[in-house]
Design an enzyme around this catalytic site. Structure first.
Site, PDB file in Angstrom:
ATOM      1  N   PRO A   1       2.532  -4.071 -16.454  1.00  0.00           N
ATOM      2  CG  PRO A   1       1.504  -5.136 -18.263  1.00  0.00           C
ATOM      3  CD  PRO A   1       2.398  -3.979 -17.916  1.00  0.00           C
ATOM      4  N   GLY A   2       2.130  -6.857 -14.301  1.00  0.00           N
ATOM      5  CA  GLY A   2       2.721  -8.119 -13.838  1.00  0.00           C
ATOM      6  C   GLY A   2       1.613  -9.147 -13.723  1.00  0.00           C
ATOM      7  NE  ARG A   3      -2.375  -8.244  -9.043  1.00  0.00           N
ATOM      8  CZ  ARG A   3      -1.992  -8.628  -7.838  1.00  0.00           C
ATOM      9  NH1 ARG A   3      -2.413  -9.752  -7.357  1.00  0.00           N
ATOM     10  NH2 ARG A   3      -1.199  -7.862  -7.112  1.00  0.00           N
TER      11      ARG A   3
ATOM     12  CE1 TYR B   1      -0.108  -8.689  -0.452  1.00  0.00           C
ATOM     13  CE2 TYR B   1      -1.819  -9.932  -1.575  1.00  0.00           C
ATOM     14  CZ  TYR B   1      -0.542  -9.414  -1.534  1.00  0.00           C
ATOM     15  OH  TYR B   1       0.317  -9.630  -2.589  1.00  0.00           O
TER      16      TYR B   1
ATOM     17  CB  CYS C   1       3.103 -25.310  12.138  1.00  0.00           C
ATOM     18  SG  CYS C   1       3.532 -26.991  11.769  1.00  0.00           S
TER      19      CYS C   1
HETATM   20  C1  LIG Z   1       6.881  -0.435  -9.769  1.00  0.00           C
HETATM   21  C2  LIG Z   1       5.964  -1.556 -10.044  1.00  0.00           C
HETATM   22  N1  LIG Z   1       5.564  -1.775 -11.302  1.00  0.00           N
HETATM   23  C3  LIG Z   1       4.730  -2.801 -11.604  1.00  0.00           C
HETATM   24  C4  LIG Z   1       4.271  -3.649 -10.624  1.00  0.00           C
HETATM   25  C5  LIG Z   1       3.370  -4.767 -11.021  1.00  0.00           C
HETATM   26  O1  LIG Z   1       2.139  -4.685 -10.431  1.00  0.00           O
HETATM   27  P1  LIG Z   1       0.971  -5.649 -10.906  1.00  0.00           P
HETATM   28  O2  LIG Z   1       1.491  -7.029 -10.815  1.00  0.00           O
HETATM   29  O3  LIG Z   1      -0.126  -5.395  -9.947  1.00  0.00           O
HETATM   30  O4  LIG Z   1       0.642  -5.280 -12.307  1.00  0.00           O
HETATM   31  C6  LIG Z   1       4.649  -3.450  -9.294  1.00  0.00           C
HETATM   32  C7  LIG Z   1       4.149  -4.331  -8.240  1.00  0.00           C
HETATM   33  O5  LIG Z   1       4.465  -4.282  -7.099  1.00  0.00           O
HETATM   34  C8  LIG Z   1       5.534  -2.375  -8.995  1.00  0.00           C
HETATM   35  O6  LIG Z   1       5.931  -2.146  -7.754  1.00  0.00           O
END
Ligand SMILES: Cc1ncc(COP(=O)(O)O)c(C=O)c1O
Length: 435
Positions: free
Chosen positions: A292-294, A335, A362
């Site tokens: 997870p990132g987001r 997006y 701009c």
């Molecule tokens: C390989 C991979 N793992 C994890 C992530 C994280 O995704 P998210 O921020 O949607 O959890 C990404 C996002 O582009 C990714 O490309």
């Protein structure tokens, strides 16, 4: 446990928005705007939801924070404290991790076009794992490893799952630049090359299906497809994956229109699916890795802006312009991402009109929020845009030569600058005169 979107935002006795117990209007005065502010407590809570989900289900694995969402030394120090692993995609992200003192064995390198330098740094630093994306990757890694060096790898595959998300953040479908195609022979060829390699140890498979996913259906579909291939390889060679990595993509609530995402339920449903498939194959249960990132940082961050020009177009719309925009948050322009916000110094006031929040670049497309209901708003007001913690700072740019904003962390009533605001000299620091 799932945390509601706006739970950490409160209004104090002055009628000001607070984050992590700190008055955002004070933060804007002290650090200037635009300003990224992160609630560290929230980052920790988010990280723990994922770790606890695996623990509760009795599953061994790793939660690797996808540092592309937001990578700075202070951020990675928190991720290290929380005991997560880390996903990096460049020498820049890897260098940040190393400078943050991140345990190297918990770092995974990704990328659809890794360079020789990236492999060289990964091997030299002896990181935990490389996720191989294509045949070029395999050749570069083979070239990089000396006779006595080894590297654990996962093979990234494209499972052919079209997740219901924006085209630009969809990655698991067939027509994708990422990974080995699972069913057109590519994955088989790569598997044959890797499975009995002398230096490269194939620990398992990886897929990432896209971002902003709000239920488990894409994950379970991907699991079905990955295990179909594993069954074939198991029957042919006896192969048993040690790791199955299902990537990131866990969505967050940007606005009230987005559903509340229950990560623990999504993970439980995926694990349940994997359990059935592992049992049917009669192989040991692999480690489950997630990225997870987001979901770790998105709702922990907000951006503070100062309101400037206001343009009323009767019967059309009112543009309220702020001192940032697509340079600090490109997602709406890239997006059509939706955001919600509030006038931070008037957070207790009744809203009276609907306006559009415009950036100062701009570009007509530099709009941050299409429709936001606000109280009577005037130049000098402070606007807070919620949930900008992921892919805001990390995608920030210097279009129009705007300096990148500062980043402040707040935790338990304390605020601390963790990234300095860029200066005008920073803007020209790499420019050279033409003699
Ligand atoms: C390989 C991979 N793992 C994890 C992530 C994280 O995704 P998210 O921020 O949607 O959890 C990404 C996002 O582009 C990714 O490309």
């Amino acid at each position: 446990m799932s945390i509601k979107q706006y739970e950490s935002y409160k209004v104090n006795e002055l009628g000001h928005l607070t984050i992590g117990g700190i008055d955002t209007v004070d933060l804007a005065k002290h650090y200037d705007t635009p300003l990224y502010v992160y609630d560290v407590t929230r980052i920790r809570q988010n990280a723990r939801i994922f770790k606890d989900a695996l623990k509760t289900l009795g599953v061994r694995g790793q939660i690797a924070y996808a540092s592309k969402a937001f990578s700075t030394i202070a951020m990675l120090q928190i991720i290290k404290q929380e005991g997560l692993s880390l996903d990096v995609v460049s020498t820049g992200e890897l260098y940040t991790a190393i400078r943050a003192g991140f345990p190297k064995e918990k770092i995974h390198l990704h990328g659809n076009n890794k360079t020789r330098e990236e492999f060289s740094m990964a091997v030299e630093e002896d990181i935990g794992c490389v996720v191989l994306d294509n045949f070029h990757d395999i050749t570069l890694l083979e070239n990089e490893l000396g006779d006595t060096q080894h590297m654990d790898v996962l093979m990234r595959v494209t499972p052919g799952v079209a997740s219901h998300t924006h085209q630009y953040i969809m990655t698991g479908h067939e027509d994708s630049k990422f990974g080995f195609d699972l069913f057109n022979g590519q994955a088989d060829e790569a598997f044959t090359r890797l499975v009995s390699h002398s230096n490269i140890h194939l620990k398992g498979l990886h897929c990432h299906l896209g971002s902003q996913l709000t239920d488990s259906s894409s994950y379970t579909q991907a699991s079905a497809r990955l295990f179909k291939k594993i069954r074939q390889w198991h029957e042919e060679t006896g192969y048993e994956p040690k790791v199955m990595n299902f990537g990131g993509g866990f969505g967050i609530q940007y606005t009230d229109q987005d559903p509340l995402v229950r990560y623990e339920e999504m993970i439980a449903s995926l694990i349940n699916d994997v359990r059935g498939r592992v049992k049917a194959l009669d192989i040991p249960f692999p480690e489950i890795w997630l990225e997870p990132g987001r979901a770790i940082v998105g709702n922990a961050g907000l951006t503070l802006y100062s309101v400037g020009a206001i343009k009323h177009l009767p019967n059309i719309r009112t543009y309220v312009s702020v001192d940032g925009g697509m340079t600090d948050n490109i997602r709406p322009a890239l997006y059509n991402a939706d955001y919600h916000g509030v006038v931070a110094n008037k957070a207790a006031k009744k809203t009276s009109s609907t306006v559009s929040i415009a950036g100062k670049c701009c570009e007509s497309g530099d709009m941050l929020i299409d429709e936001l209901t606000v109280p009577e708003t005037e130049p000098g007001d402070i606007l807070a845009v919620y949930s900008t913690g992921a892919y805001g700072f990390s995608m920030a740019n210097n279009y129009n030569r705007f300096p990148k904003p500062a980043v402040v962390f707040v935790e338990e009533g304390r605020d601390q600058l963790v990234v300095r605001r860029e200066s005008l000299d920073d803007i020209i620091k790499n420019d050279l005169s033409y003699e």
